[in-house]
Design a protein around this motif. Structure first.
Motif, PDB file in Angstrom:
ATOM      1  N   ARG A 137     -11.974  33.045  46.794  1.00 15.98           N
ATOM      2  CA  ARG A 137     -13.068  33.308  45.850  1.00 15.98           C
ATOM      3  C   ARG A 137     -14.212  34.032  46.553  1.00 15.98           C
ATOM      4  N   ASP A 140     -13.166  37.553  47.095  1.00 17.07           N
ATOM      5  CA  ASP A 140     -12.723  38.245  45.884  1.00 17.07           C
ATOM      6  C   ASP A 140     -11.326  38.857  46.083  1.00 17.07           C
ATOM      7  N   ARG A 248     -22.191  35.507  46.094  1.00 16.51           N
ATOM      8  CA  ARG A 248     -20.879  34.859  46.130  1.00 16.51           C
ATOM      9  C   ARG A 248     -20.814  33.840  47.265  1.00 16.51           C
ATOM     10  N   HIS A 284     -25.527  29.876  37.494  1.00 18.01           N
ATOM     11  CA  HIS A 284     -24.666  30.925  36.948  1.00 18.01           C
ATOM     12  C   HIS A 284     -23.889  31.653  38.036  1.00 18.01           C
ATOM     13  N   ASP A 288     -20.035  32.828  37.247  1.00 23.92           N
ATOM     14  CA  ASP A 288     -19.838  34.232  36.895  1.00 23.92           C
ATOM     15  C   ASP A 288     -18.499  34.738  37.437  1.00 23.92           C
ATOM     16  N   ASP A 289     -17.656  35.246  36.529  1.00 18.53           N
ATOM     17  CA  ASP A 289     -16.373  35.858  36.889  1.00 18.53           C
ATOM     18  C   ASP A 289     -15.485  34.913  37.701  1.00 18.53           C
ATOM     19  N   ALA A 290     -15.670  33.626  37.537  1.00 18.64           N
ATOM     20  CA  ALA A 290     -14.863  32.665  38.299  1.00 18.64           C
ATOM     21  C   ALA A 290     -13.464  32.578  37.702  1.00 18.64           C
ATOM     22  N   PRO A 291     -12.408  32.602  38.536  1.00 21.18           N
ATOM     23  CA  PRO A 291     -11.044  32.448  38.023  1.00 21.18           C
ATOM     24  C   PRO A 291     -10.824  31.044  37.487  1.00 21.18           C
TER      25      PRO A 291
END
Length: 542
Positions: A137, A140, A248, A284, A288-291
């Motif tokens: 994560r 990315d 991140r 947030h 945000d955009d977390a799998p």
């Protein structure tokens, strides 16, 4: 807890505030959080400048006074002031008078931490402890790259290779790339393209400051759960202003801490007060955009960490930042003002209003847009663990300083902390990088193996022949002269023409072939020439 008007008012306020609670502020009644229900988590939301940070500071003070350690991230630097005694401010004094609250200023025990080691005690973890899911994560990675990373962690476990820092992981990935065909059957395919992509991501992570975070001594979670000599809980403050430049890394690190708390702490059920309260500011950045795999882990941690005696409070601008699966588990809520200019903001207002138990005295949705600075809608859990009816509340003023500490004040606090000596210096023990380097030294290189296999007449024949120095071997023309006079290579006379032809002639012609080959291609050419000459003479003289 007291009123500034009279001692009678003081007594009235004290009687309405139950023992074992943290005071938030005053509506038509005191608003508070029961300590025994504080591990049911919470949510603090509101637009920028509406008072979220002050509310966080109030709650941190309240928990600390009750002997509960606190961890929170200081994203703007303002929260560091909790370590210093507050100073009178006209606005705060007026609010305290309105709600009947005596503002006794005091400093709270604090520990400053910093991933970069600049504004606090260095806080580190090993890559092994972080694990492949959070590391993927953080960088990315794609699914294929995450699969390779999982293989790397598995091999490290199987072969006893501690992955402590970025250098360890880099060297391990290089090793796996060289062993691709060897490990394919047991672990799966490890493509060099995926390894290259991971290496590039590691470089980006290093440039963001990741090399400061990964290493030893790793943080002991128990060091976040300490109390001062006077019984108050320490407020652990993570310097996050610089860390926020790598959002991140920020989100992954805080989730890592939550995961460590979940894995390390024993089950305690519902204690009289939490073992630790964890404030996750700018929440947030976690979602945000977390799998889905990561969201599932967050939901699991939030759902189950309650039984470890840990309360988690998310702080963010928009209530929609927190997924429903997580938001549904947050029992204590403080909602500051929201704007309702854009469709998304209007949706956020409706979503926030729908999470409260309605109050017939006012419209919750309308009230959210009308709240002033320092004012909030509050709903907490009652004695039975059920949400109370939402109330419009004036949040109490902090007793500590509102604003940052000075550099000197920060340095003095860090120097006085017992944690400084424990974590200040980096420890570099034997790990994957050193172990792999030792293996390479013990094992001959690929080039050396190839050279060994191609020597002369093969490895077995090379062992059978005595080692002779090149300058001791007779030259080509001398060898032919020996043959003409019936001498062997050492100058001794041979008996029998057939022996001379079958033995000596073969050797001299071979030497000639070797000399010709060497003149063409060096050592490798000499080997080829020798082999060809041996083949020819073997057939002619058989």
């Amino acid at each position: 807890m007291a009123s500034t008007k009279s001692k009678q008012d003081d007594a009235a306020v004290d009687q309405t505030l139950p023992e074992g609670s943290v005071y938030i502020g005053q509506s038509v009644k005191p608003e508070f959080i029961y300590l025994r229900l504080a591990n049911r988590h919470g949510l603090i939301t509101g637009a920028t400048g509406t008072g979220k940070t002050v509310t966080l500071q109030d709650l941190a003070e309240g928990f600390s006074s009750a002997g509960v350690p606190v961890f929170c991230a200081d994203v703007k630097g303002d929260l560091s002031g909790i370590a210093m005694k507050g100073e009178p401010k006209k606005g705060f004094e007026k609010r305290a008078e309105e709600i009947g609250y005596e503002l006794d200023y005091e400093a709270f025990p604090a520990v400053f931490w910093d991933l970069f080691g600049e504004q606090g005690i260095p806080i580190r973890s090993t890559i092994t402890e972080l694990g492949p899911l959070l590391l993927s994560r953080l960088m990315d990675l794609s699914d294929a790259q995450e699969g390779v990373l999982n293989i790397a962690f598995r091999i490290a476990d199987d072969e006893g290779l501690p992955i402590l820092n970025l250098e360890d992981l880099r060297d391990l990935l290089v090793n796996l790339g060289n062993r691709g065909s060897e490990i394919k059957t047991s672990y799966g395919n490890v493509s060099k393209a995926s390894i290259g992509a991971i290496q590039r991501s590691l470089l980006v992570l290093e440039q963001q400051g990741g090399e400061n975070f990964f290493g030893e001594p790793a943080l002991n979670i128990e060091d976040l759960m300490r109390t001062a000599k006077d019984g108050r809980g320490y407020v652990n403050i993570l310097a996050a202003d610089k860390l926020m430049q790598s959002p991140r890394l920020y989100g992954t690190f805080l989730l890592f801490l939550l995961s460590e708390l979940f894995e390390e702490l024993p089950e305690v059920g519902d204690p009289d007060k939490p073992n630790l309260v964890f404030f996750f500011d700018e929440a947030h950045l976690l979602f945000d955009d977390a799998p889905k795999a990561l969201l599932d882990k967050v939901e699991q941690v939030v759902r189950l960490i309650r039984s470890k005696g840990v309360g988690v409070y998310f702080v963010t601008q928009n209530p929609l930042d927190v997924p429903d699966t997580v938001s549904s588990q947050l029992g204590n809520r403080v909602q500051h003002a929201l704007r309702a200019y854009t469709p998304r903001e209007q949706k956020a207002v409706k979503a926030a209003a729908s999470t409260f138990r309605p109050n017939p005295d006012f419209d919750t949705e309308e009230a959210i847009t009308q709240l002033g600075v320092g004012e909030a809608l509050v709903s907490t859990l009652d004695e039975k663990g059920q949400p109370t009816m939402v109330e419009r509340t004036l949040v109490r003023p902090p007793r500590s300083r509102v604003g940052p500490v000075t550099k000197k004040e920060r340095a003095d606090i860090i120097a006085d902390s017992p944690m400084t000596a424990k974590y200040k210096e980096t420890v570099d023990r034997r790990s994957a990088s050193e172990i792999l380097a030792e293996r390479m030294e013990e094992r001959p290189s690929t080039k050396e193996e190839a050279a060994q296999n191609s020597k002369g007449r093969g490895s077995e024949e090379a062992k059978a022949e005595p080692a002779e120095k090149k300058d001791e071997e007779p030259g080509v023309f001398i060898s032919w002269a020996y043959w003409l006079f019936g001498l062997d290579r050492k100058g001794k006379r041979l008996t029998g023409w057939q022996k001379t032809v079958r033995g000596f002639a073969r050797e001299t012609v071979v030497d000639a072939g070797e000399a010709v080959g060497r003149s063409i291609g060096g050592t490798s050419g000499a080997q080829v020439g020798r082999s060809v000459a041996r083949g020819l003479m073997g057939n002619l003289l058989r």
